[in-house]
Design a protein around this motif. Sequence first.
Motif, PDB file in Angstrom:
ATOM      1  N   ARG A  12      -0.256  -1.547 -18.653  1.00 50.96           N
ATOM      2  CA  ARG A  12      -1.298  -1.075 -19.629  1.00 50.96           C
ATOM      3  C   ARG A  12      -2.426  -0.188 -19.115  1.00 50.96           C
ATOM      4  O   ARG A  12      -2.626  -0.437 -17.976  1.00 50.96           O
ATOM      5  CB  ARG A  12      -1.815  -2.081 -20.422  1.00 50.96           C
ATOM      6  CG  ARG A  12      -0.605  -3.246 -21.149  1.00 50.96           C
ATOM      7  CD  ARG A  12      -0.065  -2.674 -22.087  1.00 50.96           C
ATOM      8  NE  ARG A  12      -0.787  -2.372 -23.510  1.00 50.96           N
ATOM      9  CZ  ARG A  12      -0.251  -1.671 -24.259  1.00 50.96           C
ATOM     10  NH1 ARG A  12       0.836  -1.222 -24.532  1.00 50.96           N
ATOM     11  NH2 ARG A  12      -1.157  -1.410 -25.437  1.00 50.96           N
ATOM     12  N   ALA A  13      -2.617   0.867 -19.802  1.00 57.20           N
ATOM     13  CA  ALA A  13      -3.689   1.448 -19.163  1.00 57.20           C
ATOM     14  C   ALA A  13      -5.237   0.730 -19.242  1.00 57.20           C
ATOM     15  O   ALA A  13      -5.228  -0.038 -20.062  1.00 57.20           O
ATOM     16  CB  ALA A  13      -3.809   2.850 -20.148  1.00 57.20           C
ATOM     17  N   SER A  20      -9.308   6.693 -21.583  1.00 54.60           N
ATOM     18  CA  SER A  20      -8.666   7.208 -22.963  1.00 54.60           C
ATOM     19  C   SER A  20      -9.037   8.668 -22.932  1.00 54.60           C
ATOM     20  O   SER A  20      -8.130   9.496 -23.018  1.00 54.60           O
ATOM     21  CB  SER A  20      -9.227   6.259 -24.085  1.00 54.60           C
ATOM     22  OG  SER A  20      -8.657   7.061 -25.108  1.00 54.60           O
ATOM     23  N   VAL A  21     -10.382   8.947 -22.464  1.00 54.12           N
ATOM     24  CA  VAL A  21     -10.566  10.364 -22.499  1.00 54.12           C
ATOM     25  C   VAL A  21      -9.932  10.954 -21.339  1.00 54.12           C
ATOM     26  O   VAL A  21      -9.301  12.217 -21.549  1.00 54.12           O
ATOM     27  CB  VAL A  21     -12.117  10.412 -22.152  1.00 54.12           C
ATOM     28  CG1 VAL A  21     -12.658  12.035 -21.928  1.00 54.12           C
ATOM     29  CG2 VAL A  21     -12.947   9.939 -23.396  1.00 54.12           C
ATOM     30  N   LEU A  25      -7.196  14.248 -21.942  1.00 51.03           N
ATOM     31  CA  LEU A  25      -7.333  15.464 -21.415  1.00 51.03           C
ATOM     32  C   LEU A  25      -6.137  15.984 -20.554  1.00 51.03           C
ATOM     33  O   LEU A  25      -5.640  16.999 -20.604  1.00 51.03           O
ATOM     34  CB  LEU A  25      -8.594  15.290 -20.376  1.00 51.03           C
ATOM     35  CG  LEU A  25      -9.899  15.332 -20.996  1.00 51.03           C
ATOM     36  CD1 LEU A  25     -10.959  15.334 -20.027  1.00 51.03           C
ATOM     37  CD2 LEU A  25     -10.069  16.554 -22.103  1.00 51.03           C
ATOM     38  N   VAL A  26      -5.461  14.918 -20.030  1.00 51.75           N
ATOM     39  CA  VAL A  26      -3.969  15.147 -19.215  1.00 51.75           C
ATOM     40  C   VAL A  26      -2.971  15.596 -20.291  1.00 51.75           C
ATOM     41  O   VAL A  26      -2.319  16.429 -19.936  1.00 51.75           O
ATOM     42  CB  VAL A  26      -3.733  13.906 -18.417  1.00 51.75           C
ATOM     43  CG1 VAL A  26      -2.167  13.929 -17.843  1.00 51.75           C
ATOM     44  CG2 VAL A  26      -4.677  13.435 -17.369  1.00 51.75           C
ATOM     45  N   GLY A 119      -3.871   6.168 -28.079  1.00 51.81           N
ATOM     46  CA  GLY A 119      -4.062   7.143 -28.947  1.00 51.81           C
ATOM     47  C   GLY A 119      -4.229   8.535 -28.091  1.00 51.81           C
ATOM     48  O   GLY A 119      -4.478   9.663 -28.663  1.00 51.81           O
ATOM     49  N   ALA A 120      -4.106   8.408 -26.726  1.00 50.61           N
ATOM     50  CA  ALA A 120      -4.228   9.853 -26.010  1.00 50.61           C
ATOM     51  C   ALA A 120      -3.106  10.677 -26.280  1.00 50.61           C
ATOM     52  O   ALA A 120      -3.474  11.911 -26.137  1.00 50.61           O
ATOM     53  CB  ALA A 120      -4.307   9.300 -24.608  1.00 50.61           C
ATOM     54  N   VAL A 121      -2.097  10.316 -26.579  1.00 49.93           N
ATOM     55  CA  VAL A 121      -0.736  11.314 -26.846  1.00 49.93           C
ATOM     56  C   VAL A 121      -1.290  12.198 -27.981  1.00 49.93           C
ATOM     57  O   VAL A 121      -1.222  13.492 -27.955  1.00 49.93           O
ATOM     58  CB  VAL A 121       0.385  10.614 -27.167  1.00 49.93           C
ATOM     59  CG1 VAL A 121       1.503  11.541 -27.605  1.00 49.93           C
ATOM     60  CG2 VAL A 121       0.858   9.943 -25.825  1.00 49.93           C
TER      61      VAL A 121
END
Length: 281
Positions: A12-13, A20-21, A25-26, A119-121
């Motif tokens: 897990r991240a 998350s930020v 951005l990636v 939620g990053a995607v």
Amino acid sequence: MSTLTDAAPAPRAGGGIGGSVRDSLVVAKRNLIRMTRIPEMVIFGLIQPIMFVVLFSYVFGGSVNIGGTTDAGAYREFLMAGIFAQTVTFATAGAGAGIADDMHKGLIDRFRSLPMARGAVLTGRTLADLVQTTLTVVVLAIVALLVGWRIHNGLPKMLGAFALLLLLGYAFSWIGALIGLTVRTPEAATSGGLIWLFPVTFISNAFVNTSGMTPWLRHIAEWNPFSATVQACRKLFGNPGVVDSGAWPMQHPVWASLAWSLLIIVVFRTLAVRKYRSATA
């Protein structure tokens, strides 16, 4: 010697908000690189709003009464806030189609296997779309200046107006994200992203004064989030068409535009992230 029968779950991240930020951005960088490799996506995205500017300016200019005059130049200044708002919101269809395409190809499942914030995607995708929308708005503003549109209230208010436009576009991109996660194909996402946008943009103050509408339709138009941003931009640009109205969003359009956009982001980001988790579970 034992045999490995079950694949180990992906780590897990971590990192909380900072992580998350960083992940967002990636993903945004990945989508921006993809856009540069498919330049026709950007080119076609620029052609459509330019066509709207030219067609509306010269077809309807001189036939619509703005502030007691049918002068074509007055209509062009009245028109541009609506065209800007229409352009940033129509990017919703592209956002939905892109996410639906990633879902269809299994790319979202691959993202899910990585140690990254859930939620990053979606956040990265919407940020990349915001960058593309910003480029489109810059080009559109140049074209508008060439056909006679002018700004009368100075640089700070102009920047404030464009910030409201981009915020509205970003908010609507989350609606597109939810649509893209809900449908099965990119084609369906494109159609689904445009069907509801037409009444939102045309039942508004974008292309005509709402004073000429029937009372019940005018009431809907004046409380339309799209109308609030258009009204705010006209006020900040100093363009004609800021009609007196008893509706609160028309009396306080800047605050109404901010409130609507933030509310849409909160609601539809929550729904989209929840749908993303269930769709790829």
